[in-house]
Design an enzyme around this catalytic site. Structure first.
Site, PDB file in Angstrom:
ATOM      1  N   LYS A 180      97.821   3.177  25.797  1.00  0.00           N
ATOM      2  CA  LYS A 180      98.072   3.326  27.173  1.00  0.00           C
ATOM      3  C   LYS A 180      97.124   2.576  28.232  1.00  0.00           C
ATOM      4  O   LYS A 180      97.437   2.400  28.967  1.00  0.00           O
ATOM      5  CB  LYS A 180      98.488   4.721  27.310  1.00  0.00           C
ATOM      6  CG  LYS A 180      99.131   4.885  28.844  1.00  0.00           C
ATOM      7  CD  LYS A 180     100.392   4.294  29.237  1.00  0.00           C
ATOM      8  CE  LYS A 180     100.986   4.753  30.404  1.00  0.00           C
ATOM      9  NZ  LYS A 180     100.233   4.945  31.587  1.00  0.00           N
ATOM     10  N   GLU A 187      98.987  -4.274  33.061  1.00  0.00           N
ATOM     11  CA  GLU A 187      99.839  -4.004  34.169  1.00  0.00           C
ATOM     12  C   GLU A 187      99.184  -4.346  35.441  1.00  0.00           C
ATOM     13  O   GLU A 187      99.617  -5.090  36.362  1.00  0.00           O
ATOM     14  CB  GLU A 187     100.149  -2.337  34.092  1.00  0.00           C
ATOM     15  CG  GLU A 187     101.148  -2.030  35.401  1.00  0.00           C
ATOM     16  CD  GLU A 187     101.100  -0.523  35.521  1.00  0.00           C
ATOM     17  OE1 GLU A 187     100.391   0.152  36.368  1.00  0.00           O
ATOM     18  OE2 GLU A 187     101.682   0.125  34.586  1.00  0.00           O
TER      19      GLU A 187
END
Length: 320
Positions: A180, A187
């Site tokens: 993550k 991102e």
């Protein structure tokens, strides 16, 4: 960790799980779990949204072996929640940290709970405020046995479609939050690229239809993505981002990604540049940073108001 057949949510309605933390993400996750046939007992310090008054009542409401999902801010708050759960859970029970904890904290929590015979799992969760409707991308770390046990929960939370396209058993404890972390680093870079493209289009003297251009990129182009769709939504709501403050915070995972890159001598020029660009936003108003702030607000409901910006500045002060 091999791919398993898609789980039919109608097969099992007996799963029951505790959920600590009923904020924006946690409350939506509770709703999606219930919709998927999972019975949820939620606890929050806010009695208006909590199903039980305290941790002892939460444990009493769950059948053994218990499973409790923790969805609170990383760091001291997660530490304190796990400390409290350790007091009321029993050998054979399981704690899942679904927040944005650092992977090294997972290792510490696993050792702490293992001393009492309690298992631990970490789950990286992506989907933001849209997860209730669209499902959550899940990256989990833990033992094969515990992952298999919790598969009804993961299947209820993940998006519809093939399991392997919205869920991964990434590896042992810590692997979920590690993946993550890298996800969030990527991102950062994607959002920065869209934002810089926005600023150049808006600065052109050719009277370009900026909103229309981004909208046209949604189909057929190689830069199409869900983040691009959210950029179009943000532009539709405020084409020049007049109501958006250009300050952009960073959650910590981007910094951790760079720390790991340095540790392993992995070059990350795009991700590192996107993080340093956020520091620029704390010094002056920037059209590109307004675009990044608007995107973060679209997918995660992140702060864009002046008072919330001041709080973020206190958490991550800029040294000048």
């Amino acid at each position: 960790m091999s791919a398993r057949p898609a789980y039919d949510r109608r097969e099992d309605t007996s799963m029951k799980i505790g959920l600590v933390g009923l904020g924006k993400m946690g409350n939506n996750m509770r709703a999606r779990l219930k919709k998927g046939g999972v019975d949820v007992v939620g606890y929050d310090t806010n009695p208006a949204v909590s199903d039980v008054p305290d941790y002892a009542a939460l444990a009493a409401a769950l059948p053994a072996p218990r499973a409790v999902w923790v969805m609170v801010p990383a760091g001291r708050i997660t530490d304190s929640v796990i400390d409290e759960l350790a007091k009321v859970l029993e050998p054979g029970d399981l704690v899942i940290d679904g927040g944005n904890s650092k992977f090294t904290d997972d290792e510490k929590h696993a050792v702490q709970l293992d001393a009492q015979g309690i298992s631990f799992m970490d789950a990286g969760v992506s989907g933001g405020v849209w997860g209730l409707e669209n499902g959550y991308g899940l990256m989990v770390g833990g033992s094969d046995e515990q992952v298999e046990r919790m598969m009804p929960v993961f299947d209820a939370l993940r998006p519809e479609g093939p399991r392997e396209e919205g869920f991964v058993h990434a590896g042992p404890v810590g692997a979920g939050h590690y993946t993550k972390m890298v996800h969030n680093g990527i991102e950062y870079a994607i959002m920065q690229a869209y934002a810089e493209g926005y600023e150049l289009l808006a600065a052109s003297d050719r009277k370009i239809d900026v909103s229309g251009t981004f909208r046209a990129w949604q189909r057929g182009t190689v830069v199409r993505s869900w983040l691009l769709e959210l950029m179009v939504r943000a532009l539709d709501a405020d084409p020049e981002f007049k109501d958006i403050d250009g300050y952009v915070d960073d959650s910590g995972e981007g910094r951790w990604t760079l720390e790991e890159a340095i540790e392993h001598a992995v070059p990350m020029p795009a991700i590192s540049a996107s993080i340093f660009a956020r520091f620029v936003s704390r010094q002056e108003q920037s059209p590109a940073m307004k675009a990044v702030a608007a995107l973060r607000n679209q997918f995660g409901g992140h702060a864009v108001k002046a008072a919330e910006v001041e709080t973020a500045q206190q958490m991550h002060p800029t040294k000048r």
